[in-house]
Design an enzyme around this catalytic site. Structure first.
Site, PDB file in Angstrom:
ATOM      1  N   THR A 192     -31.064 -59.350  38.852  1.00 40.32           N
ATOM      2  CA  THR A 192     -30.535 -57.989  38.989  1.00 40.32           C
ATOM      3  C   THR A 192     -29.586 -57.703  37.826  1.00 40.32           C
ATOM      4  O   THR A 192     -29.700 -56.665  37.161  1.00 40.32           O
ATOM      5  CB  THR A 192     -29.809 -57.832  40.348  1.00 40.32           C
ATOM      6  OG1 THR A 192     -30.772 -58.057  41.383  1.00 40.32           O
ATOM      7  CG2 THR A 192     -29.199 -56.453  40.505  1.00 40.32           C
ATOM      8  N   ASN A 232     -43.885 -58.279  42.565  1.00 43.41           N
ATOM      9  CA  ASN A 232     -43.361 -59.109  43.649  1.00 43.41           C
ATOM     10  C   ASN A 232     -43.953 -58.781  45.011  1.00 43.41           C
ATOM     11  O   ASN A 232     -43.833 -59.575  45.928  1.00 43.41           O
ATOM     12  CB  ASN A 232     -41.826 -59.007  43.709  1.00 43.41           C
ATOM     13  CG  ASN A 232     -41.345 -57.582  43.776  1.00 43.41           C
ATOM     14  OD1 ASN A 232     -41.687 -56.769  42.922  1.00 43.41           O
ATOM     15  ND2 ASN A 232     -40.580 -57.251  44.787  1.00 43.41           N
ATOM     16  N   GLN A 235     -41.055 -63.165  38.991  1.00 42.83           N
ATOM     17  CA  GLN A 235     -42.131 -63.766  39.792  1.00 42.83           C
ATOM     18  C   GLN A 235     -43.139 -64.525  38.937  1.00 42.83           C
ATOM     19  O   GLN A 235     -44.114 -65.069  39.457  1.00 42.83           O
ATOM     20  CB  GLN A 235     -42.843 -62.687  40.616  1.00 42.83           C
ATOM     21  CG  GLN A 235     -41.950 -61.947  41.597  1.00 42.83           C
ATOM     22  CD  GLN A 235     -41.489 -62.802  42.787  1.00 42.83           C
ATOM     23  OE1 GLN A 235     -42.043 -63.866  43.069  1.00 42.83           O
ATOM     24  NE2 GLN A 235     -40.470 -62.344  43.491  1.00 42.83           N
ATOM     25  N   SER A 293     -34.568 -65.241  37.577  1.00 42.02           N
ATOM     26  CA  SER A 293     -33.646 -65.612  38.652  1.00 42.02           C
ATOM     27  C   SER A 293     -33.975 -67.030  39.115  1.00 42.02           C
ATOM     28  O   SER A 293     -35.148 -67.339  39.344  1.00 42.02           O
ATOM     29  CB  SER A 293     -33.838 -64.648  39.822  1.00 42.02           C
ATOM     30  OG  SER A 293     -32.616 -64.372  40.435  1.00 42.02           O
ATOM     31  N   HIS A 314     -33.272 -68.667  41.999  1.00 41.62           N
ATOM     32  CA  HIS A 314     -33.586 -68.993  43.394  1.00 41.62           C
ATOM     33  C   HIS A 314     -35.044 -68.783  43.761  1.00 41.62           C
ATOM     34  O   HIS A 314     -35.474 -69.135  44.861  1.00 41.62           O
ATOM     35  CB  HIS A 314     -32.657 -68.229  44.353  1.00 41.62           C
ATOM     36  CG  HIS A 314     -32.890 -66.766  44.419  1.00 41.62           C
ATOM     37  ND1 HIS A 314     -33.563 -66.179  45.453  1.00 41.62           N
ATOM     38  CD2 HIS A 314     -32.544 -65.755  43.591  1.00 41.62           C
ATOM     39  CE1 HIS A 314     -33.604 -64.869  45.263  1.00 41.62           C
ATOM     40  NE2 HIS A 314     -32.992 -64.584  44.131  1.00 41.62           N
ATOM     41  N   THR A 316     -16.026 -66.628  33.900  1.00 44.58           N
ATOM     42  CA  THR A 316     -16.058 -68.099  33.876  1.00 44.58           C
ATOM     43  C   THR A 316     -17.484 -68.570  34.125  1.00 44.58           C
ATOM     44  O   THR A 316     -18.136 -68.127  35.069  1.00 44.58           O
ATOM     45  CB  THR A 316     -15.109 -68.670  34.953  1.00 44.58           C
ATOM     46  OG1 THR A 316     -13.800 -68.188  34.658  1.00 44.58           O
ATOM     47  CG2 THR A 316     -15.125 -70.188  34.967  1.00 44.58           C
ATOM     48  N   CYS A 323     -36.567 -58.417  48.894  1.00 45.87           N
ATOM     49  CA  CYS A 323     -35.502 -58.372  47.892  1.00 45.87           C
ATOM     50  C   CYS A 323     -34.665 -57.112  48.024  1.00 45.87           C
ATOM     51  O   CYS A 323     -33.595 -57.015  47.460  1.00 45.87           O
ATOM     52  CB  CYS A 323     -36.066 -58.429  46.490  1.00 45.87           C
ATOM     53  SG  CYS A 323     -37.422 -59.543  46.316  1.00 45.87           S
TER      54      CYS A 323
HETATM   55  N1  PLP Z   1     -37.146 -58.516  39.984  1.00 40.32           N
HETATM   56  C1  PLP Z   1     -38.132 -58.969  40.790  1.00 40.32           C
HETATM   57  C2  PLP Z   1     -39.558 -58.756  40.387  1.00 40.32           C
HETATM   58  C3  PLP Z   1     -37.822 -59.619  41.989  1.00 40.32           C
HETATM   59  O1  PLP Z   1     -38.804 -60.052  42.781  1.00 40.32           O
HETATM   60  C4  PLP Z   1     -36.468 -59.798  42.339  1.00 40.32           C
HETATM   61  C5  PLP Z   1     -36.216 -60.456  43.620  1.00 40.32           C
HETATM   62  O2  PLP Z   1     -35.372 -60.376  44.366  1.00 40.32           O
HETATM   63  C6  PLP Z   1     -35.465 -59.326  41.447  1.00 40.32           C
HETATM   64  C7  PLP Z   1     -35.854 -58.689  40.293  1.00 40.32           C
HETATM   65  C8  PLP Z   1     -33.997 -59.474  41.737  1.00 40.32           C
HETATM   66  O3  PLP Z   1     -33.581 -60.799  41.670  1.00 40.32           O
HETATM   67  P1  PLP Z   1     -32.152 -61.222  42.225  1.00 40.32           P
HETATM   68  O4  PLP Z   1     -32.018 -60.651  43.594  1.00 40.32           O
HETATM   69  O5  PLP Z   1     -32.168 -62.699  42.225  1.00 40.32           O
HETATM   70  O6  PLP Z   1     -31.113 -60.671  41.317  1.00 40.32           O
END
Ligand code: PLP
Length: 385
Positions: free
Chosen positions: A71, A150, A180, A200, A202, A238, A326
């Site tokens: 994000t 996604n 993704q 990202s 996670h 930080t 998300c």
């Molecule tokens: N972009 C895509 C295609 C995603 O699937 C997600 C998933 O949450 C994000 C951006 C945002 O990632 P995050 O919530 O880890 O910032």
């Protein structure tokens, strides 16, 4: 039995990720900006994390900036680059099926006087290169496109899009939301002519709240977070050492076993698609083949609302998403992305997303299919009354 089939929402950390995160929180916990030994030690984790990630992308480590996740990476890439390059033009291009973390920064830029073109997609979620070619004009400064959608798993034609963009004007920046795709497909920004790439951790068995933005060394971009001047003054705050070390460990594991993981995911996907096709009146939105990601299957179950089915599956220990998890926008009854595929209302309201990881088992898929087979007739009968 439990089946976690929501890996596009988030994934479980691996043991090695947990180990390095705990070590950097409990033992090597220094601030990389400190001048003493503890700081130097922490700095080494950051340097190594940057090197590991750069290697997976075949880029230089100085082109990797740690962020709090995709994000932030998307917000930074779009707002930072638009602001830094507005003298060259005020036109931006994206697709209609981007994540909110791309669409909302672009809406913000529209309020600031930029013009944005949203490319439509076909019923599988793919943009048309002809539309992109027609949208590019003398005022265009940036194109942003997701690599893998996604919600339905469509792979966008990133390589071909880059060629078109750069042929029109090599100065137009190309940003890719690679959330993704990274860890599932080989993504080489230099070869693909991608100027900025958001990721990202996670989604690839790393920790939450950490990600990165790859920025080609030649790109002009303003920082968004101002403060202590960390990361060459481009992203203050930080440094998140446990996050960066955990993300690098996850990236290493994903890329060391990429082919093996992809083969496994493709097998799971084939089992899921075959199983779904055997169930009565199921409409599968995802496709097999090179234009679709190996880890996402989206399908509609006409006659049952997605939320009802989602919770019925949950009661049996099966975890999936309706559209995308998300977004926490609870007011949206159906996904904006699915609407862009021009699905009829009945399909929009009954779609579920099943998403796998390298650690998903065939047993989880079989259990999910058997449960769907059992639940669907009951829920459909109930819905009619
Ligand atoms: N972009 C895509 C295609 C995603 O699937 C997600 C998933 O949450 C994000 C951006 C945002 O990632 P995050 O919530 O880890 O910032």
């Amino acid at each position: 039995m439990e089946a976690y089939l929501d890996n596009s929402a988030t994934t479980r950390c691996t043991e090695a990720v947990r180990e390095v995160v705990v070590r950097t929180m409990m033992e090597d916990y220094g601030n990389p900006s400190s001048k003493h030994m503890k700081g130097v030690e922490a700095e080494r984790y950051l340097r190594e994390a940057r090197e590991t990630i750069a290697k997976t992308l075949k880029v230089h480590e100085k082109e990797i900036y740690f962020t709090s996740g995709a994000t932030e990476s998307n917000n930074w890439a779009l707002i930072g680059a638009a602001m830094a390059n507005q003298r060259a033009g005020k036109h931006l291009i994206t697709t209609a099926v981007e994540h909110a973390a791309v669409l909302l920064p672009l809406h913000y830029l529209e309020e600031q006087g930029f013009r944005v073109t949203y490319l439509p997609v076909d019923e599988r979620g793919h943009i048309s290169l002809k539309d992109l070619e027609e949208a590019l004009d003398d005022d265009t400064i940036l194109v942003s496109m997701m690599y893998v959608n996604n919600e339905v798993g469509a792979i966008e034609p990133v390589a071909e899009a880059a060629k078109l963009i750069k042929k029109r004007n090599p100065k137009i920046l190309f940003h890719v939301d690679g959330v993704q795709a990274y860890g599932k497909l080989p993504v080489y920004p230099k070869k693909l002519e991608i100027d900025m790439l958001s990721v990202s951790a996670h989604k690839i068995h790393g920790p939450k709240g950490i990600g990165f933005l790859y920025i080609n060394d030649k790109v002009k971009i303003h920082p968004l977070l101002l403060g202590g001047g960390q990361q060459k003054g481009m992203r203050s705050g930080t440094d998140n050492v446990p996050g960066a070390a955990g993300m690098a460990q996850a990236a290493k594991e994903a890329y060391e076993h990429l082919e093996e993981h992809t083969a496994h995911l493709l097998k799971l996907k084939a089992t899921m698609m075959e199983g779904l096709a055997k169930l009565p009146s199921v409409v599968i939105h995802s496709e097999e083949g090179s234009k679709s990601a190996p880890h996402i299957v989206s399908a509609a179950f006409p006659g049952v609302r997605s939320e009802v089915l989602l919770h019925a599956l949950e009661e049996r220990g099966i975890y999936v998403s309706a559209g995308s998890a998300c977004s926490s926008n609870k007011k949206l009854p159906v996904s904006a992305v699915l609407k862009e595929l021009h699905l009829r209302q009945e399909l929009l309201e009954s779609t579920l997303r099943f998403s796998f990881s390298a650690y998903t088992t065939e047993e989880e898929i079989t259990y999910c299919l058997a449960t769907l087979n059992e639940l669907l007739p009951v829920l459909r009968r109930y819905a009619r009354h």
